[in-house]
Write a protein that holds these residues in place. Structure first.
Motif, short mmCIF file in Angstrom:
data_model
loop_
_atom_site.label_atom_id
_atom_site.label_comp_id
_atom_site.label_asym_id
_atom_site.label_seq_id
_atom_site.Cartn_x
_atom_site.Cartn_y
_atom_site.Cartn_z
N ASP A 261 0.85 -1.19 0.00
CA ASP A 261 0.00 0.00 0.00
C ASP A 261 0.89 1.24 0.00
O ASP A 261 1.52 1.56 1.01
CB ASP A 261 -0.90 0.00 1.23
N PRO A 262 0.99 1.94 -1.14
CA PRO A 262 1.90 3.09 -1.21
C PRO A 262 1.53 4.21 -0.23
O PRO A 262 2.37 5.04 0.11
CB PRO A 262 1.75 3.57 -2.67
N TYR A 263 0.29 4.23 0.27
CA TYR A 263 -0.13 5.29 1.18
C TYR A 263 0.26 5.01 2.62
O TYR A 263 0.12 5.87 3.48
CB TYR A 263 -1.64 5.51 1.08
N THR A 264 0.70 3.79 2.91
CA THR A 264 1.11 3.46 4.28
C THR A 264 2.59 3.10 4.35
O THR A 264 3.01 2.39 5.26
CB THR A 264 0.27 2.29 4.81
N LYS A 265 3.37 3.55 3.39
CA LYS A 265 4.79 3.23 3.38
C LYS A 265 5.46 3.76 4.64
O LYS A 265 5.30 4.92 5.01
CB LYS A 265 5.45 3.83 2.14
N GLY A 266 6.18 2.91 5.31
CA GLY A 266 6.86 3.30 6.54
C GLY A 266 5.97 3.28 7.77
O GLY A 266 6.41 3.63 8.86
N ALA B 62 -1.72 6.97 11.89
CA ALA B 62 -2.74 6.97 10.84
C ALA B 62 -3.33 8.37 10.67
O ALA B 62 -3.62 8.80 9.54
CB ALA B 62 -3.84 5.97 11.18
N LEU B 63 -3.48 9.11 11.77
CA LEU B 63 -4.06 10.45 11.70
C LEU B 63 -3.13 11.46 11.04
O LEU B 63 -3.59 12.34 10.30
CB LEU B 63 -4.43 10.93 13.11
N ILE B 64 -1.83 11.32 11.27
CA ILE B 64 -0.91 12.33 10.72
C ILE B 64 -0.40 11.96 9.32
O ILE B 64 0.34 12.73 8.71
CB ILE B 64 0.30 12.55 11.66
N SER B 65 -0.82 10.80 8.81
CA SER B 65 -0.36 10.35 7.48
C SER B 65 -1.37 10.73 6.41
O SER B 65 -2.57 10.80 6.66
CB SER B 65 -0.18 8.82 7.48
N PRO C 205 -5.62 8.53 0.62
CA PRO C 205 -6.17 8.89 -0.70
C PRO C 205 -7.32 9.88 -0.59
O PRO C 205 -7.53 10.70 -1.49
CB PRO C 205 -6.66 7.54 -1.26
N TYR C 206 -8.07 9.81 0.49
CA TYR C 206 -9.26 10.64 0.64
C TYR C 206 -9.04 11.89 1.48
O TYR C 206 -9.95 12.69 1.67
CB TYR C 206 -10.40 9.80 1.24
N ARG C 207 -7.81 12.08 2.06
CA ARG C 207 -7.54 13.30 2.86
C ARG C 207 -6.04 13.47 3.05
O ARG C 207 -5.26 12.53 2.88
CB ARG C 207 -8.22 13.22 4.23
N LYS C 208 -5.64 14.66 3.42
CA LYS C 208 -4.26 14.95 3.78
C LYS C 208 -4.04 14.59 5.25
O LYS C 208 -4.98 14.56 6.05
CB LYS C 208 -3.96 16.43 3.57
N GLY C 209 -2.77 14.36 5.60
CA GLY C 209 -2.45 14.05 6.98
C GLY C 209 -2.72 15.24 7.91
O GLY C 209 -2.56 16.40 7.52
N MET C 210 -3.14 14.96 9.14
CA MET C 210 -3.45 16.02 10.12
C MET C 210 -2.17 16.50 10.81
O MET C 210 -1.14 15.83 10.79
CB MET C 210 -4.42 15.48 11.18
#
Length: 655
Positions: free
Chosen positions: A483-488, A608-611, A614-619
């Motif tokens: 999942d490229p959106y959860t890298k690291g 998860a909140l600060i990352s 696809p549907y939002r920017k990190g907080m």
């Protein structure tokens, strides 16, 4: 007067029928004798005969006579009766031999024996056995014409089970074998000296051409005295053999074209797989090594794009030619992919395979292609049984090594030659190349990258805590890469969990356990389909139920089989439980949730909140802390949230 004459002829006809051993009653003999017999070319020198009238000569010749005529039968019978007494034994033996041979049974047995035969050698051996049993022949020989050497290669089988080989040069017109081959006409010889085979029983010999529509394929030779009356039958058998040989050649050519790559002349991918399967079986039976070399032309896409596909084909053909020039006759090569060529090396270990690969790459470096320069390739090697005993896994490892070679580049201008024994499977390059190979070539064959990864992980010999941490990092990184959106993500959660565990003053060994467990908290996503894992929109109810299975998958499929990791199961299985019982998978409440799992839950939520998603920017950190604070006592442990908020600003928030 005429009536008496007819009675005498009728009586003579009856007696003749009884003494010809069923020649009239045998339908096969009648059919074969009614055929026009091939001219028998007897090349033996004999004393010239006195002129004979045409009618008389025909009546005395058993080969050309019309047996449908009763007069001819009587003449034939009388001729045998008046034979020279000096040869009476020969004539009687011949007649006796003729009587015991049932040619109808011979044809029937021939049909039964050759049914199902697929190879010419098998056919020849079967016909020889039949002739020995039914005809009591001294020997049978088959000569096959070889176009390149301009010779007839003859193999002879004796009735005693011996075999001999001989060769006849096509330019030797004095030899009856060559004469028969060129003329296409049967020949009789009174002996077998022309075969030039010592200790061969001396016997009359009949040579038959193996004729087909495409020409003469060779000759069939029979060592037998008394088949002269049935030349037509044996010519038919010889021509059947020729037709069989022709069909085998056509089948071989068809298979060759079907399994031969038109550009390179090497095996196609399918043909290569078939050959490899057979060679691996031989290696298994002989307990020997077998190596595979995989070569990939570098920058072939760029060459095709900038210089055209014709130039790319030129480079691939050059590589194929160098491979064909330098492999042994027992080695096999195939076009494995678009620009990949693979070589099968029986009885070859890794060291010898590397030597050949080095020589091929050296030869390529000396060849310059216009506008391209020297051809450079990446080289991977895998060896049976050292690397694997499974055919597909062996190919995967060879391809993986080839991709690692591509990543390593060149040393002193030469290609890097990598064996699958040269690298650590958990190395970043190795993992990435392994995933690429499986995704590119082998997913349709049932080989799953994630399952292979877990299998490797659980079968790894752990030598230290650091080693275990390295493996866990590699495994977590491979999972995050899905999942490229959860890298690291796993690495960050591990770091946050470690910091929180220290903040609540847990013992050091417990801190290290939490650090490792947090690193593997999402390992169960290895079993979640990518269409669910990577979906950019909100998950449907069914998809959410699938996603919620990952804690159980991680605990039971990945950790439970490994004794060194079983104490991490609570963290992996329960990090999505909520203190109010609304979590999953078992709806645990409050302190029933293990402390380590509650720590990982806070760290997991924060990252998860600060990352970005696809549907939002990190907080921001502040916003994430507010959400944690609002959910404290409901979703997450209140004390742990308070401790985490106090250290959150000091934590690195880089994703």
């Amino acid at each position: 007067m005429n009536e008496n004459k007819e009675k005498i002829v009728e009586q003579t006809k009856t007696k003749t029928s009884q003494k010809l051993s069923g020649a009239v009653s045998n339908p096969m003999s009648k059919q074969l004798n009614s055929l026009k017999k091939p001219t028998l070319n007897n090349s033996t020198k004999t004393k010239p005969e006195a002129p004979v009238k045409k009618e008389e000569k025909r009546a005395s010749n058993p080969i050309s006579q019309d047996t449908s005529s009763i007069v001819a039968r009587i003449n034939n019978f009388n001729t045998n009766k008046t034979a020279n007494k000096m040869y009476a034994g020969y004539m009687n033996a011949s007649a006796s031999s003729h009587k015991v041979i049932d040619y109808t049974e011979l044809v029937y047995s021939l049909n039964s024996a050759i049914t199902g035969k697929t190879g010419t050698h098998e056919l020849f051996a079967t016909i020889h056995d039949l002739f020995t049993e039914k005809l009591n022949s001294a020997y049978t020989a088959f000569g096959v014409y070889h176009e390149q050497s301009k010779c007839i290669n003859l193999k002879l089988f004796t009735s005693r089970g011996s075999t001999y080989t001989s060769k006849f040069v096509i330019s030797d017109d004095t030899n009856p074998v060559i004469e028969c081959f060129k003329s296409g006409i049967p020949i009789k010889k009174e002996d077998s000296k022309f075969l030039n085979i010592p200790y061969l029983p001396n016997s009359a010999s009949f040579i038959f051409p193996l004729n087909t529509l495409g020409g003469c394929k060779g000759v069939m030779v029979i060592g037998k005295d008394s088949i002269e009356p049935h030349i037509g039958l044996f010519s038919f058998i010889a021509n059947y053999c020729a037709l069989f040989m022709h069909n085998v050649e056509l089948l071989e050519q068809t298979n060759k074209y079907a399994n031969t790559d038109t550009l390179t002349g090497l095996y196609t991918h399918r043909g290569f797989q078939d050959v490899l399967k057979a060679e691996l079986k031989k290696a298994e039976d002989n307990e020997s090594n077998l190596s595979i070399i995989m070569l990939d032309v570098n920058n072939i896409s760029k060459i095709n794009r900038e210089l055209g596909h014709a130039k790319g084909d030129e480079v691939i053909k050059l590589l194929a030619e160098k491979v064909k020039q330098n492999i042994r006759s027992t080695d096999k090569a195939g076009r494995y992919g678009g620009d990949e060529i693979a070589i099968i090396l029986p009885d070859t270990n890794t060291s010898d395979a590397k030597y050949l690969a080095e020589y091929i790459t050296y030869c390529l470096s000396c060849c310059f292609v216009d506008d391209v320069g020297p051809v450079k390739v990446s080289v991977g090697i895998a060896t049976y049984p050292e690397c694997s005993r499974d055919q597909e896994k062996l190919l995967i490892l060879a391809e993986q090594a080839m991709y690692i070679s591509q990543a390593k580049g060149y040393k002193e201008g030469m290609s890097a030659i990598i064996s699958s024994t040269d690298f650590n499977f958990w190395d970043d390059d190795a993992l990435n190349s392994f995933a690429e190979v499986v995704a590119k070539r082998h997913a349709q064959l049932g080989i799953n990258f994630e399952e292979e990864l877990v299998h490797k992980f659980n079968n790894e010999q752990i030598v230290s805590q650091n080693h275990l941490m390295e493996l866990a990092n590699s495994l977590a990184g491979a999972i995050d890469a899905k999942d490229p959106y959860t890298k690291g993500h796993s690495t960050s959660v591990s770091r946050y969990s470690e910091a929180l565990a220290r903040a609540v003053n847990l013992p050091e060994d417990e801190v290290q356990r939490i650090k490792l467990g947090a690193l593997l908290h999402d390992v169960g996503k290895i079993g979640i389909p990518e269409n669910v894992l990577k979906k950019p929109d909100k998950l449907s109810d069914d998809e959410w139920q699938i996603m919620k299975q990952h804690p159980v998958i991680g605990a039971e499929k990945v950790l439970a089989p490994n004794a060194a990791l079983r104490d991490l199961i609570p963290m992996v299985k329960y990090h999505h439980e909520h203190v109010d019982g609304s979590g999953y998978p078992e709806h645990l409440k409050g302190d029933a949730i293990p402390l380590a799992a509650r720590i990982v839950a806070v760290a997991d939520t924060f990252h998860a909140l600060i990352s970005d998603r696809p549907y939002r920017k990190g907080m921001s950190v502040e916003k994430a802390c507010e959400i944690l604070k609002d959910g404290a006592g409901k979703f997450w442990d209140r004390d742990l949230v308070r401790q985490f908020i106090s250290i959150a600003p000091s934590l690195s928030t880089s994703v």
